[in-house]
Design a protein around this motif. Structure first.
Motif: not given
Length: 530
Positions: A196-209
């Motif tokens: 879940g931590v790994m997936a959250a990193g990808l989601v957060q990067l997508t949001i700010v991008w």
């Protein structure tokens, strides 16, 4: 836009993240308690989280933001885009290499750096290594997200970067809810949280991008090159990264020391999560907004405005953190009992975590003030002085933690953290005064003693009220009764504190409504609507 509104914009996103973080912690405590799986997960997560603070948030909030803002003023948005692409190319390449090296070295790192106390327990050691390998790529995602968050802050678009961390907690809450529904055991829950931590990193990067694209900057990949701008960034970023991540350095060291006692790592993490609510909401909001505002004022030569920004920020910080610190000191046990004592989290665990939280309460003003003092150095492109003071506080933390842990266990580690924090805050403040970067402000000097007295009287009244309300706060009382008791005490404390603060002149509506208002010489770019 006034500073208060900017603080509120960042604080609202941070508050959402912290509230969801508390919810996550409550579910984790019920599912794992302070047992070996919880220790393994918290130790493994501490490592990428520490690197994130050292090489991402601390460095880029300190070094990247002033340089990016200067590039906008000198060469417009096109120059800022070129600079950001240069930095992105170098950062991406370094992160990929670092991730590969760390993944291959993880067993050695856990054995020597993260949790040497786990070596005697092969299952706990193996779980820690595996979870750390799963979670470490989170660092790369969050480092790139921190860079883009710095760009958004420079463009006065604070909300997306502030709200993105909420999704880490939302995803982990979803993992825990599914684990409860499916009846997973502790080991399965620990590994589920890691993915879940790994997936959250990808989601957060997508949001700010997407937020950066919406702001008008589309970042393309450039071949990594050491341009003059990149070299200047690295010169500033290295000491800034160490300084900005000082709390995380201390936490990593303390995790290493605490690994020698069962449950100590998780007890410290549980207390830290609760105390991060006021620290994060106030401290991160002030630090995020204050740095670009100070840098802008200093570049325009407006020293009076810069001084006013610093003084009003400290005034605002103390107004909010002094009562929070007093409340954590006096009523830590009812708070922890209400939030965490259920399932695998026992009454003994409540007592241990509450003792740590009470000590953290004493350090809350120091840790928030550090976030207000450091921009006074970084905005002037001085990142070395705070790094030296950070190193001093690390030495103090290590010495005290090693001395006190055999005597006081995890409470000794908390005491070391708080002492190191106050030393760091005092050194920063004294140096700003000595260099003439902090002018004497009569309203601030007259209000601080009154706020301290108001918080002290509130704490005294709260301690008596807790004895009276004890039947409503014990573990045998239903959860809704405990919640009513705790929130009733908090409401009573707020009434007493605000009445005393405003009545004595320690605070005023003008302080909140007008004094922090920044009257810019030029109009700002339109802020993002959250």
């Amino acid at each position: 836009m006034s500073l208060v509104k900017k603080f509120a914009t960042v604080a609202s996103g941070t508050l959402m993240s912290r509230v969801f973080g508390l919810t996550r912690e409550m579910l984790m405590a019920a599912a794992l308690g302070t047992g070996p799986v919880a220790d393994a997960f918290n130790a493994a997560f501490r490592f990428p989280n520490t690197f994130r603070r050292l090489f991402a948030e601390g460095a880029f909030n300190a070094a990247f933001v002033p340089l990016f803002a200067k590039e906008i003023e000198a060469n417009g948005m096109e120059g800022a885009k070129r600079f950001s692409e240069e930095v992105f190319g170098v950062l991406f390449s370094v992160l990929m290499a670092l991730t590969i090296i760390m993944e291959l070295s993880m067993p050695l790192i856990v054995r020597t750096v993260i949790a040497p106390g786990f070596v005697d327990d092969p299952q706990k050691f193996g779980n820690t290594v595996s979870m750390a390998i799963i979670m470490f790529p989170y660092l790369a995602c969050m480092s790139l997200a921190a860079m883009m968050g710095g760009m958004l802050n420079s463009l006065h678009r604070y909300f997306a970067a502030a709200v993105a961390p909420v999704f880490l907690n939302i995803i982990l809450i979803g993992v825990l809810a599914y684990a409860w529904y499916a009846g997973h055991d502790g080991i399965a829950i620990g590994y589920g949280l890691s993915w879940g931590v790994m997936a959250a990193g990808l989601v957060q990067l997508t949001i700010v991008w997407f937020a950066v694209r919406k702001a008008g900057i589309s970042i393309g990949f450039r071949r990594p090159r050491m341009t003059a701008n990149v070299k200047r960034l690295l010169v500033l970023a290295l000491p800034a990264a160490i300084t900005g991540g000082i709390t995380q350095i201390n936490l990593l060291i303390n995790t290493n020391i605490a690994s020698g006692k069962e449950g100590a790592i998780t007890s410290l993490a549980n207390a830290d999560r609760v105390y991060q609510l006021p620290l994060g909401v106030v401290g991160i909001a002030v630090a995020t907004v204050l740095l670009p505002e100070l840098a802008r004022a200093l570049r325009s030569g407006n020293l009076k405005e810069a001084g006013n920004l610093q003084n009003r920020s400290v005034e605002f910080i103390l107004f909010l953190t002094l009562p929070a610190a007093a409340a954590l000191l006096v009523m830590s046990e009812p708070i922890i009992r209400l939030l965490l004592e259920r399932g695998e989290f026992t009454a003994e665990s409540t007592s241990r975590v509450a003792n740590i939280l009470a000590i953290y309460g004493l350090g809350l003003p120091a840790f928030v003030l550090i976030k207000a003092f450091i921009p006074g150095f970084f905005a002037r492109e001085d990142t070395k002085t705070p790094m030296i003071f950070a190193a001093v506080s690390v030495v103090i933390n290590i010495a005290m933690a090693l001395t006190l842990f055999p005597i006081l266990a995890e409470t000794g580690i908390a005491t070391a953290e708080v002492t190191a924090g106050w030393v760091n805050a005092i050194l920063l403040f004294a140096t700003l005064i000595w260099r003439g970067h902090w002018g004497r402000d009569i309203p601030l000097l007259t209000r601080i003693p009154r706020l301290i007295i108001a918080a002290a009287i509130m704490a005294l009244a709260l301690s008596y009220a807790i004895k009276w309300a004890e039947p409503y706060l014990v573990a045998q009382a239903p959860v809704h009764v405990q919640a009513a008791g705790v929130f009733g005490l908090i409401f009573m404390s707020m009434v007493i504190y605000f009445a005393l603060a405003f009545g004595s002149g320690g605070a005023s509506l003008g302080m909140i409504r007008r004094n922090v208002k920044r009257r810019a010489k030029a109009p700002e770019p339109p802020a993002e609507n959250p």
